[in-house]
Each structure stands twice: as structure tokens, then as C-alpha cells.
Design a protein around this motif. Structure first.
Motif, short mmCIF file in Angstrom:
data_model
loop_
_atom_site.label_atom_id
_atom_site.label_comp_id
_atom_site.label_asym_id
_atom_site.label_seq_id
_atom_site.Cartn_x
_atom_site.Cartn_y
_atom_site.Cartn_z
N SER A 479 -5.73 -1.93 2.98
CA SER A 479 -6.00 -1.77 1.69
C SER A 479 -5.37 -0.83 0.93
CB SER A 479 -7.57 -1.21 1.85
OG SER A 479 -7.64 0.02 2.25
N MET A 483 1.14 -3.55 -4.18
CA MET A 483 0.90 -5.07 -4.48
C MET A 483 2.09 -5.96 -4.13
SD MET A 483 -2.14 -4.90 -5.98
CE MET A 483 -1.89 -6.60 -6.92
N THR A 690 -14.19 -16.36 -8.65
CA THR A 690 -13.29 -15.43 -9.02
C THR A 690 -12.19 -14.94 -8.17
OG1 THR A 690 -14.92 -13.64 -8.18
CG2 THR A 690 -15.02 -14.24 -10.45
N PHE A 692 -10.50 -13.32 -4.60
CA PHE A 692 -10.67 -12.21 -3.92
C PHE A 692 -9.23 -11.29 -4.16
CE2 PHE A 692 -12.21 -15.78 -1.40
CZ PHE A 692 -13.45 -15.21 -0.94
N SER A 693 -9.60 -10.16 -4.22
CA SER A 693 -8.48 -9.02 -4.25
C SER A 693 -7.61 -9.07 -3.23
CB SER A 693 -9.31 -7.67 -4.33
OG SER A 693 -9.98 -7.32 -3.18
N ASP A 694 -6.55 -8.49 -3.39
CA ASP A 694 -5.30 -8.57 -2.17
C ASP A 694 -5.92 -7.72 -0.97
OD1 ASP A 694 -3.64 -9.84 -3.64
OD2 ASP A 694 -2.75 -8.04 -4.36
N ALA A 695 -6.80 -6.59 -1.06
CA ALA A 695 -7.23 -5.98 -0.03
C ALA A 695 -8.21 -6.72 0.73
CB ALA A 695 -8.07 -4.66 -0.50
N ILE A 696 -9.28 -7.44 0.02
CA ILE A 696 -9.95 -8.52 0.55
C ILE A 696 -9.36 -9.66 1.35
CG2 ILE A 696 -12.26 -10.01 0.49
CD1 ILE A 696 -12.85 -6.72 0.31
N THR A 707 -17.73 -9.61 -0.38
CA THR A 707 -17.89 -9.17 -1.88
C THR A 707 -19.17 -9.36 -2.39
OG1 THR A 707 -17.02 -11.20 -2.33
CG2 THR A 707 -15.28 -9.32 -2.01
N ASN A 734 -6.08 -17.50 -2.80
CA ASN A 734 -6.63 -17.73 -3.94
C ASN A 734 -5.73 -18.79 -4.66
OD1 ASN A 734 -8.54 -15.54 -4.10
ND2 ASN A 734 -6.77 -14.09 -4.83
#
Length: 757
Positions: A479, A483, A690, A692-696, A707, A734
Motif C-alpha cells: 500500500s 504509483m 468505480t 479499485f485503487s492501486d493499494a486494493i 471496499t 480496472n
């Protein structure tokens, strides 16, 4: 160590050439020496010289010509070797020139001096004074002999005139008196007819006395006396002298006429030995002088020819000696030069060696021995290099097939080499960054800094602690990752480092993410099992107690309190049901049974699952995109049904969340696709949420990572566990459109039945 002497062909040819040259040279030298001896004998023997002059002269010229041709041939060979640029030719020419100069210069000097000496000596031999002296000596001898002869003649005539008449028939006493008076060797009384009447001295003891010839009797009768000298023609200067003077005188008689019966007195006197010897010597010298004078030019040519032949022999001997000695010196050098050129070209085959006992032969043998040792050393090195190459290839094969990543770093951290597993684990094309520091590789900045720090600390404590390596775990792509991190999930690496020779560093690292994930899943499963056991037991009594309170108090409370009671009981029952569902999920995750793989029609299984969602009106619609060519897959139908159910629920929840956020409502798509190349069927579930974030994304398959506000975070963990049981790969990404996230996609790749078989 055996050293070859020479190649058979070259050795036999060289030996044959040397033997032929030696035989020819020895023959010519022997012929020259024989001619020199014959010339010396001829110059000392006049008769031999005169008899063999022509033969000696022409043979002498022939030998001189042959020697000249031999010298010219040797010079031609030397010039030819020099033009061909053969090694040692210059040295051989120098040696030949030196020896030739050593032979020619003194020879020419001696030749010139000898030539002048011979010419002048021969001329002095025939000088006018010498000839006059010889003539004077001859004249002196003649005068002396004439004087002695005339003196004896006069005395004998006087004695004959006084000879008594009575003694004309043989007076012995008178003969003795005359012999004593004249000092004669012998005295004889002869008749005109040649009869000896009386004698004394040597004539008496001779069996056959020397009788005067009729001519001598006539001369004595005509001239009243006759004298002559005899014995010089037969005598030699070295022999005992027998020369004598003889006088024949007729004796006087009463009759004036000389008749045949006239008596003749013969007186013989022997000349002194020294006088005869001197006369003979002078006469012999004069005769030889005259003979030599007649052959003066021939004699001069013979002496000069002898000198010339001697000069040619000396020059030829010098050049021959130069060639032979030069060959003896140059041949080992040629062998050495050829060997050095071969060694310089990398040829270490056995080299030739001379068998002579001199230093040059020893040098060639030492060079051949050295070459043989070098060859052995090179073979040993090549053998060692082959072993090293084989070991390197073996090691490289091992490194290439190692699951662990291996990197070799320089002292400043630059990447020197790596194995394929290093690229696979780090998910970075390391070939682009060879020679660059590891902390300069995009995505590996923190890892590189940490590795360099560990090496620095290891170098400081290695001398104290005596350790030979360090070991440290690293977290990559979590996490906290940047980026631009290349990792699609969190990596847990355990790295080990050690120092290598030449200031290089060895870095070995393993990806233990799966192990950590499995351990974490196992731990969560154990926790879930215990929680399910500990929580589920009191839930039923709580629910029953709340329901009993509601039953006992029903109708006994005021409406307001009854409403509160009913609401409270309902809340307790609902929460107990929620807790039961949560406990059941824990139980299912902890007690997920092993998959029983059988052929399953994935498209049919999807249709069966979708029947459960047909009555739902509030959830997002589901669209199917199934590939009719998909074959059966190997899987557990019950577990695959759970996977599809979990993915559909997550997709519908994501779509509903996006719709609540004001985005257009869109259907969830379920797609199957047959991939002939990999012999797999790909199952994909796509939503319009929407994302997922990179961490997820990097930790999406870990338990309790979610989430959703109401989720447990076990749905994708269960999917990952079931995928692992099926030997499949599951990934989540994604979905992008025009640079924006338009949803998420979860894909599962299952092996086809035929390929699995």
C-alpha cells in the motif's frame, strides 16, 4: 619428456646433401693435394718434370677450373638463399665472407709475394754473372786439364827420347824408373800391333789391360805423341773419381821411319779426386743451368700454377669451411626460428631438435622441451577451462532454473548479471539496466537502497561477527508503493547477500508472497474457525431469550412499551441473523473442502447460477457473452458455482454503488472465451463500478480486504483459494476507457478437460 629429432624426409634429404657435398669437397681437396705433391716432385725431378709437364699443366688447370666453379656454385647458392629471404642466410653470407676474407686476403698476400719471389728468383737464377761464373769455371777446368796434360806429355816425350835401345823389348827396370820419375799410376810398353811388352802399376794387375785404340797409335805416330783425358764422361760428381791423363809416345829407334813394330810408351797418371769432383760439379751445374735456361718460362709457369692452385685450394677450403660451419650454426637457428614462428602462431605441436652436443643443439632441445611443456600446460589449461566452462554452464543451467532470483552487483550497486527468475520475480526488464545501480531501476528504488544498506552494514560487522552473509525480508508493491510501481500485487521477498571476489556482491532473493499469503490465509482460517465456534454458540440462546421475552411480555405492556419491546427484539433477532451469516462465512472460508476435479460444462454451470438471480429486481442486470466453442473444463462444480456467485455479487454491489453515486446503470457482463493456444477457458466477470485503487488491487485477494461497508472481505479470498485448488490463475484489473476507470474485471483461467488429461 620425448623431443622429436627431425622429420624423416627432411632429415634424410639434409644428410644426403651434406654427405654428397662432403664427399665432393673431400675428393677435390685430395685431388688438389695430390697435384700439389706431383708438382713439387716434378719441380725437383727434371726428367719427371719434362716428361709430365703437359699432363700436369692441363690437370692443374682442370682442377683449378673445378675449384673455381665450386666456389661460384657456393656463392650462387648463398646469393639465392639471401634473395629468398631465408632465415640465417645473412648470417651464413657473413660467415662465408669472413672465412673467405680470412682465406683470400692472406692467400692473395702470400700469392703476390710468392709470385714476385718466384719470378725474381727464377730470373736471378739465370743472371749473366752466374752464367759467366759457370763459363769461367769450365774454362778454368779445361786450362787446368790442358796444363796437366801438356806437362805430362812433355815429360813422357823426354823420357821416350832417352829410352835405351836395349830396353825397347821389355826393360822392367827402366819402366819402374820412368813411373817413379813421372809419378805415373801405371806405365806400359806396347808394340805398334797392340802387344803389351811390359808394364808396371795398375796395368800389371789387370787381367785385360786397357789397350790404346788404332786411332790413338796413328795419332801418336803422326804427332810423335798423343795425350788424352778419360774418365770424365762416366763419372758423377758424387762418385769416386777415376779420371786420368794418358800419354802415348813412340820410342826412338835407329831407323827414322816408324814401322808397325815401333815400341810405344803409354804413361797413365790419375787426376786428383778434388780436381775431378770440382770439374764434374762445374760441368754438371753448367749443363743443368743451360737446361733450366731453355725451360725458364715453363718452369716459371709451373711454379706460378702451383701457387695459383694452392691459392684456389685455400680459398675453396675457407669458403667450404665457412659453409659447413655456417650450416652447423645456422641450422639450429633455423630450427629455433621456425619453432618460434609456430609458437607465435599458436602451434605447440612437438618441435624439431638437433642431436648435436654443442650449445646450439642443447638450445634447440631446451626449446623443444619448453614447447612440449607449454603444450602440456595449455592442454591442462584447456582441460581446466573446459571443466570451468562445463561448471559455468552447469551453474548457469542451475541459475536459469532456480525459482529464486540471483543478481551479481558491483561494489557501487550496479547490476552486472542476473538470472531469468530475477526478472520474473521483480517484474522488471533488468537487461535494460545492466551497468546501472539497482536503486536507479524504476520501482526498485527502496529495494536497492535497502540492499545497499544491508551490504554496508554487513561489511562493518562481518569482521566482528565472522558471518559470511546477511538475510533480510523486504516488502515490495504494498500500500505504500509509489504509483509507478511495476508490481501488480504486494511482494514479500527474503533477500540474502554475500561478498564475492574482485569486490563483487551476490544477491539472492525469493518471492515468499504465496507462502506468506498461504500462512496468512491459514491463520485467518484458524481464527475464523475459532471465532465461528466461539460466536455461534451464544447466538442461539440470545435469539431464543429475546423471542421468549417478547412472548412473555406480549399483551402485558402498554402500547408504547410494547412497541419498544418489539423493536428491540426485532433488532436483536436481525443482528443475531447477521452474526450467523458472518459466522457461516468464516466457517465456509475455514472449512473449504479440497476440490474434486471433474469435467464441467462451464457455460451450463453459469446458466444454472443465473437462475438464482432472475427474481432479483433491485440488483444490476446480468448480460451473458459465452463462447459456444468452449470445451469442458476440469473443476469442482460446487466450488466453481461459489466462485461465480461471489464474483456476480461483488460485480452487482460495485454497479449498484456506482449507480448510487450518479453514474448510469449498466449490466454486469459474464464472458467465457476459449484460448486454443494455451488450451484454457477464460471466465471473466465485468462490472461498471468505480474500480479499485492501486493499494486494493495489489491486496485484493487477501482475506478481509474490502471496499464495501457491509462486506467481510472474504469473497475474493475464497475465489483465490478455489482458483489455487484448480491450478488456475485469477487476476483483477480496472477497465479503462478514454483514460478513465469504467469498471473492474475479474478473470479466471481454467484448464480444458483434454489438456488437463
Amino acid at each position: 619428456m620425448n623431443v622429436p629429432a627431425a622429420s624423416p624426409g627432411g632429415l634424410h634429404t639434409s644428410r644426403a646433401m651434406r654427405r654428397t657435398t662432403a664427399v665432393v669437397a673431400l675428393t677435390m681437396v685430395l685431388i688438389g693435394l695430390l697435384l700439389l705433391y706431383m708438382l713439387m716432385q716434378a719441380t725437383n725431378n727434371r726428367e719427371l718434370y719434362e716428361r709430365n709437364y703437359a699432363v700436369l699443366f692441363y690437370v692443374n688447370m682442370a682442377v683449378a677450373t673445378l675449384l673455381l666453379l665450386a666456389i661460384a656454385w657456393v656463392a650462387y647458392r648463398l646469393v639465392g638463399r639471401l634473395r629468398q629471404g631465408k632465415f640465417g642466410s645473412r648470417l651464413l653470407v657473413k660467415l662465408a665472407a669472413i672465412f673467405a676474407l680470412v682465406g683470400i686476403v692472406p692467400g692473395l698476400l702470400i700469392y703476390v709475394v710468392s709470385y714476385q719471389f718466384v719470378s725474381r728468383s727464377i730470373e736471378t737464377w739465370f743472371d749473366v754473372k752466374v752464367e759467366g761464373a759457370l763459363d769461367a769455371g769450365l774454362s778454368l777446368g779445361r786450362v787446368t786439364l790442358e796444363t796437366l796434360t801438356n806437362d805430362l806429355n812433355a815429360k813422357v816425350r823426354a823420357s821416350g827420347a832417352q829410352w835405351p835401345e836395349a830396353a825397347q823389348n821389355g826393360g822392367g827396370a827402366e819402366i819402374e824408373r820412368v813411373a817413379e820419375q813421372l809419378g805415373a799410376t801405371s806405365v806400359a810398353l806396347w808394340t805398334g800391333s797392340g802387344q803389351l811388352l811390359a808394364s808396371t802399376g795398375q796395368t800389371r794387375i789387370q787381367l785385360i789391360p786397357d789397350k790404346p785404340s788404332p786411332a790413338q797409335f796413328r795419332a801418336a805416330r803422326a804427332d810423335r805423341s798423343h795425350a788424352w783425358v778419360e774418365g770424365f764422361d762416366d763419372a758423377a760428381p758424387t762418385e769416386a773419381s777415376t779420371a786420368r791423363i794418358r800419354v802415348l809416345v813412340p820410342l826412338a829407334s835407329d831407323s827414322l821411319d816408324l814401322t808397325p813394330d815401333t815400341r810405344y810408351l803409354l804413361v797413365t797418371r790419375t787426376l786428383p779426386a778434388n780436381l775431378v769432383a770440382n770439374a764434374l760439379a762445374v760441368e754438371s751445374a753448367n749443363r743443368e743451368y743451360q737446361e733450366r735456361a731453355l725451360a725458364r718460362e715453363g718452369l716459371k709457369r709451373m711454379y706460378i700454377g702451383t701457387l695459383t692452385l694452392s691459392l684456389f685450394l685455400a680459398v675453396f677450403g675457407a669458403i667450404l669451411l665457412a659453409v659447413l660451419l655456417g650450416n652447423q650454426i645456422v641450422r639450429p637457428l633455423l630450427v629455433l626460428a621456425e619453432g618460434v614462428n609456430q609458437v607465435a602462431a599458436g602451434d605447440l605441436t612437438p618441435k624439431l631438435a638437433m642431436q648435436g652436443r654443442d650449445e646450439l643443439g642443447g638450445l634447440t632441445r631446451a626449446f623443444a622441451t619448453m614447447t612440449a611443456q607449454l603444450s602440456g600446460a595449455r592442454q591442462e589449461v584447456e582441460r581446466s577451462m573446459a571443466q570451468v566452462d562445463a561448471a559455468r554452464a552447469h551453474l548457469q543451467t542451475i541459475l536459469d532454473n532456480l525459482t529464486a532470483g540471483v543478481m551479481v552487483l558491483s561494489a557501487d550497486g550496479a547490476v552486472r548479471s542476473f538470472n531469468p527468475s530475477a526478472e520474473r520475480i521483480l517484474q522488471v526488464p533488468l537487461a535494460r539496466y545492466l551497468g546501472q545501480a539497482i536503486d536507479a531501476v524504476p520501482g526498485l528504488e527502496d529495494f536497492g537502497v535497502g540492499v545497499q544498506r544491508q551490504f554496508s552494514e554487513f561489511a562493518q560487522r562481518a569482521h566482528v561477527q565472522g558471518t559470511d552473509h546477511w538475510q533480510q525480508p523486504f516488502e515490495l508493491g504494498g500500500s505504500q508503493a509509489p504509483m509507478h510501481s511495476p508490481f501488480d500485487r504486494a511482494l514479500t521477498l527474503v533477500a540474502r547477500g554475500a561478498e564475492l571476489p574482485e569486490h563483487e556482491r551476490l544477491l539472492v532473493f525469493d518471492d515468499i508472497s504465496e507462502i506468506v499469503s498461504a500462512q496468512r490465509a491459514q491463520a485467518w482460517g484458524e481464527v475464523a474457525r475459532r471465532l465461528a465456534h466461539e460466536i455461534k454458540n451464544p447466538l442461539t440462546p440470545i435469539q431464543l431469550s429475546a423471542e421468549r421475552l417478547e412472548m412473555k411480555l406480549a399483551g402485558k405492556l402498554a402500547p408504547a412499551e410494547q412497541a419498544v419491546l418489539n423493536k428491540s427484539v426485532k433488532t436483536i433477532v436481525d443482528q443475531v441473523d447477521a452474526m450467523k451469516r458472518l459466522v457461516n462465512e468464516f466457517r465456509d472460508y475455514a472449512r473449504l473442502p479440497a476440490a474434486e476435479l471433474k469435467p464441467v460444462d462451464l457455460n451450463a454451470l453459469i446458466h444454472d447460477v443465473l437462475h438464482l438471480y432472475e427474481a432479483q429486481s433491485t440488483s444490476a442486470a446480468i448480460a451473458l457473452d459465452l463462447d459456444a466453442q468452449c470445451p469442458e473444463v476440469m473443476g469442482d462444480a460446487q466450488q466453481l458455482r461459489q466462485v461465480i456467485h461471489n464474483l456476480l455479487q461483488n460485480a452487482q454491489d460495485a454497479s449498484e454503488t456506482a449507480a448510487e453515486a450518479g453514474r448510469p446503470r449498466a449490466a454486469v457482463t459474464v464472458r467465457t472465451q476459449w484460448q486454443p493456444t494455451s488450451q484454457r477457458v477464460r471466465l471473466s466477470v465485468m462490472d461498471h463500478g468505480t474500480g479499485f485503487s492501486d493499494a486494493i488491487l495489489k491486496r485484493a485477494f487477501e482475506p478481509y480486504v474490502t471496499t464495501k461497508t457491509k462486506g467481510t472481505g472474504l469473497g475474493l479470498a475464497v475465489v483465490k483459494k478455489i482458483a489455487d485448488e484448480h491450478g488456475s490463475r485469477v487476476d483483477i484489473t480496472n477497465r479503462m476507457q478514454d483514460g478513465k476507470v469504467v469498471g473492474a474485471q475479474v478473470s479466471l483461467s481454467l484448464p480444458a478437460h483434454d489438456s488437463a488429461a
